[in-house]
Design a protein around this motif. Sequence first.
Motif, PDB file in Angstrom:
ATOM      1  N   LEU A  29       0.813  -1.206   0.000  1.00  0.00           N
ATOM      2  CA  LEU A  29       0.000   0.000   0.000  1.00  0.00           C
ATOM      3  C   LEU A  29       0.852   1.263   0.000  1.00  0.00           C
ATOM      4  CD1 LEU A  29      -2.511  -1.120   2.773  1.00  0.00           C
ATOM      5  CD2 LEU A  29      -2.805  -1.379   0.303  1.00  0.00           C
ATOM      6  N   LYS A  30       0.444   2.245  -0.806  1.00  0.00           N
ATOM      7  CA  LYS A  30       1.039   3.572  -0.759  1.00  0.00           C
ATOM      8  C   LYS A  30      -0.013   4.527  -0.199  1.00  0.00           C
ATOM      9  CE  LYS A  30       3.389   7.199  -3.354  1.00  0.00           C
ATOM     10  NZ  LYS A  30       3.860   7.690  -4.679  1.00  0.00           N
ATOM     11  N   LEU A  31       0.309   5.072   0.983  1.00  0.00           N
ATOM     12  CA  LEU A  31      -0.648   5.912   1.687  1.00  0.00           C
ATOM     13  C   LEU A  31      -0.010   7.244   2.064  1.00  0.00           C
ATOM     14  CD1 LEU A  31      -2.057   3.108   4.016  1.00  0.00           C
ATOM     15  CD2 LEU A  31      -3.088   3.966   1.911  1.00  0.00           C
ATOM     16  N   LYS A  32      -0.824   8.169   2.537  1.00  0.00           N
ATOM     17  CA  LYS A  32      -0.360   9.503   2.904  1.00  0.00           C
ATOM     18  C   LYS A  32      -0.520   9.707   4.409  1.00  0.00           C
ATOM     19  CE  LYS A  32      -1.836  11.475  -1.542  1.00  0.00           C
ATOM     20  NZ  LYS A  32      -2.733  12.489  -2.185  1.00  0.00           N
ATOM     21  N   PRO A  33       0.252  10.620   4.987  1.00  0.00           N
ATOM     22  CA  PRO A  33       0.045  10.953   6.393  1.00  0.00           C
ATOM     23  C   PRO A  33      -1.396  11.398   6.639  1.00  0.00           C
ATOM     24  CG  PRO A  33       2.094  11.917   5.608  1.00  0.00           C
ATOM     25  CD  PRO A  33       1.399  11.352   4.399  1.00  0.00           C
ATOM     26  N   ASN A  34      -1.954  10.939   7.744  1.00  0.00           N
ATOM     27  CA  ASN A  34      -3.328  11.289   8.150  1.00  0.00           C
ATOM     28  C   ASN A  34      -4.410  10.662   7.273  1.00  0.00           C
ATOM     29  OD1 ASN A  34      -3.682  12.652  10.554  1.00  0.00           O
ATOM     30  ND2 ASN A  34      -3.092  14.631   9.696  1.00  0.00           N
ATOM     31  N   GLN A  35      -4.035   9.850   6.289  1.00  0.00           N
ATOM     32  CA  GLN A  35      -5.033   9.273   5.392  1.00  0.00           C
ATOM     33  C   GLN A  35      -5.895   8.252   6.131  1.00  0.00           C
ATOM     34  OE1 GLN A  35      -3.503   7.735   1.710  1.00  0.00           O
ATOM     35  NE2 GLN A  35      -5.460   6.898   1.044  1.00  0.00           N
ATOM     36  N   THR A  36      -7.178   8.249   5.800  1.00  0.00           N
ATOM     37  CA  THR A  36      -8.113   7.272   6.339  1.00  0.00           C
ATOM     38  C   THR A  36      -8.669   6.447   5.186  1.00  0.00           C
ATOM     39  OG1 THR A  36      -8.740   8.747   8.148  1.00  0.00           O
ATOM     40  CG2 THR A  36     -10.241   6.946   7.645  1.00  0.00           C
ATOM     41  N   GLU A  39      -0.866  -2.860  14.357  1.00  0.00           N
ATOM     42  CA  GLU A  39      -2.081  -3.025  15.155  1.00  0.00           C
ATOM     43  C   GLU A  39      -2.765  -1.680  15.392  1.00  0.00           C
ATOM     44  OE1 GLU A  39      -3.435  -5.107  19.325  1.00  0.00           O
ATOM     45  OE2 GLU A  39      -1.584  -3.934  19.317  1.00  0.00           O
ATOM     46  N   THR A  40      -1.976  -0.646  15.646  1.00  0.00           N
ATOM     47  CA  THR A  40      -2.541   0.678  15.911  1.00  0.00           C
ATOM     48  C   THR A  40      -3.146   1.284  14.648  1.00  0.00           C
ATOM     49  OG1 THR A  40      -0.902   1.034  17.639  1.00  0.00           O
ATOM     50  CG2 THR A  40      -2.017   2.979  16.784  1.00  0.00           C
ATOM     51  N   THR A  51     -13.124  -6.421   7.155  1.00  0.00           N
ATOM     52  CA  THR A  51     -12.644  -5.075   6.847  1.00  0.00           C
ATOM     53  C   THR A  51     -11.716  -4.583   7.947  1.00  0.00           C
ATOM     54  OG1 THR A  51     -14.680  -4.554   5.646  1.00  0.00           O
ATOM     55  CG2 THR A  51     -13.334  -2.692   6.388  1.00  0.00           C
ATOM     56  N   PHE A  52     -10.566  -4.059   7.536  1.00  0.00           N
ATOM     57  CA  PHE A  52      -9.608  -3.476   8.462  1.00  0.00           C
ATOM     58  C   PHE A  52      -9.517  -1.979   8.184  1.00  0.00           C
ATOM     59  CE2 PHE A  52      -8.449  -7.895   8.051  1.00  0.00           C
ATOM     60  CZ  PHE A  52      -8.114  -8.275   9.349  1.00  0.00           C
ATOM     61  N   PRO A  53      -9.991  -1.140   9.101  1.00  0.00           N
ATOM     62  CA  PRO A  53      -9.900   0.314   8.891  1.00  0.00           C
ATOM     63  C   PRO A  53      -8.449   0.774   9.032  1.00  0.00           C
ATOM     64  CG  PRO A  53     -10.685  -0.152  11.099  1.00  0.00           C
ATOM     65  CD  PRO A  53     -10.593  -1.486  10.394  1.00  0.00           C
TER      66      PRO A  53
END
Length: 310
Positions: free
Chosen positions: A53-60, A110-111, A130-132
């Motif tokens: 996964l490529k994600l951004k800071p604070n991304q939900t 986990e967090t 589903t994993f948020p």
Amino acid sequence: MFRKLIQFFLLVTIVITGGLFTDKTVRADEATFTVSRIASKQQNDTSVSYFDLKLKPNQTTQIQVKVTNLSNQTLHLIASPNTGYTTDSGTVAYDLKKLGSKSTAPYQLETILGGQQKVTVPAKGSKVVTFPIKMPATPFKGVLDGALYFLNPKTSQTTATNKKNFTIKNRYALALGVTIHEDTQTTVLPKLKLGTIKTGTAQADKFSPAIQVNVINSQAALAKKLHITSQVSKDGKTLYKTNTKNLTMAADSNFDYAITTNHAALQAGTYHLHMVARSGRNAGLSTELSRFLKPKLIMQIGTPTLKRVP
């Protein structure tokens, strides 16, 4: 690119990796269930079978996994997003929920992925889990590496052993890899350093006395195809040597590398350790680790007491 769809077969606390997979479904005949990655818009590399996964800071966002029950009975599973760590045999594992000192990663899977879940899957049926995801606000470079670890906590048939009052109880689990990047342009290399040195035992050598050297990877990058050589000398004489290839260290992790004494007792004195660690073909990681060491506790022959060496 390294792995990443791994089958685990657990016997009590012993974890045996079942090999590498190239398809998108993890299957274990003993476990009677499979887990499959559902495509994610945040997938960085679509050619791999795990979550990259490529994600951004604070991304939900969220990721989903399809769990299929192959048995005729309802399954009650525990699904844990676990950060990878390095076992003392020099392999990466994902079976621990809490890592303690085994991991120095600034963030734990986990967090970020909402913690452990209980999953009920009907007989011969399936369920989407589903994993948020909630990314931390502070940016990071390198990788956060781990897995979604699906455990069937129900104990199967107990197996007797030839040891008195000792039996083996089987539990089965599957792990679906998760790697999270924020910056895919910056190359982060593993960095090794020497930690504590102590006396202990080498399980791989029938619990021979050993010198245990804590090797630390302080960067958010996996150290692959790790080659470690070591020599332990006393009074200028080399006593013990090792030459171990194809080890792997998880990002931000450490492990105790055992230098066996070949069942010889350690005598009091000052020893010198010389160790060299190289990772694959990467000339950028060739770390020389040297230190003098003294066994802290040694058994005195003929007496039941332990003597401290100053």
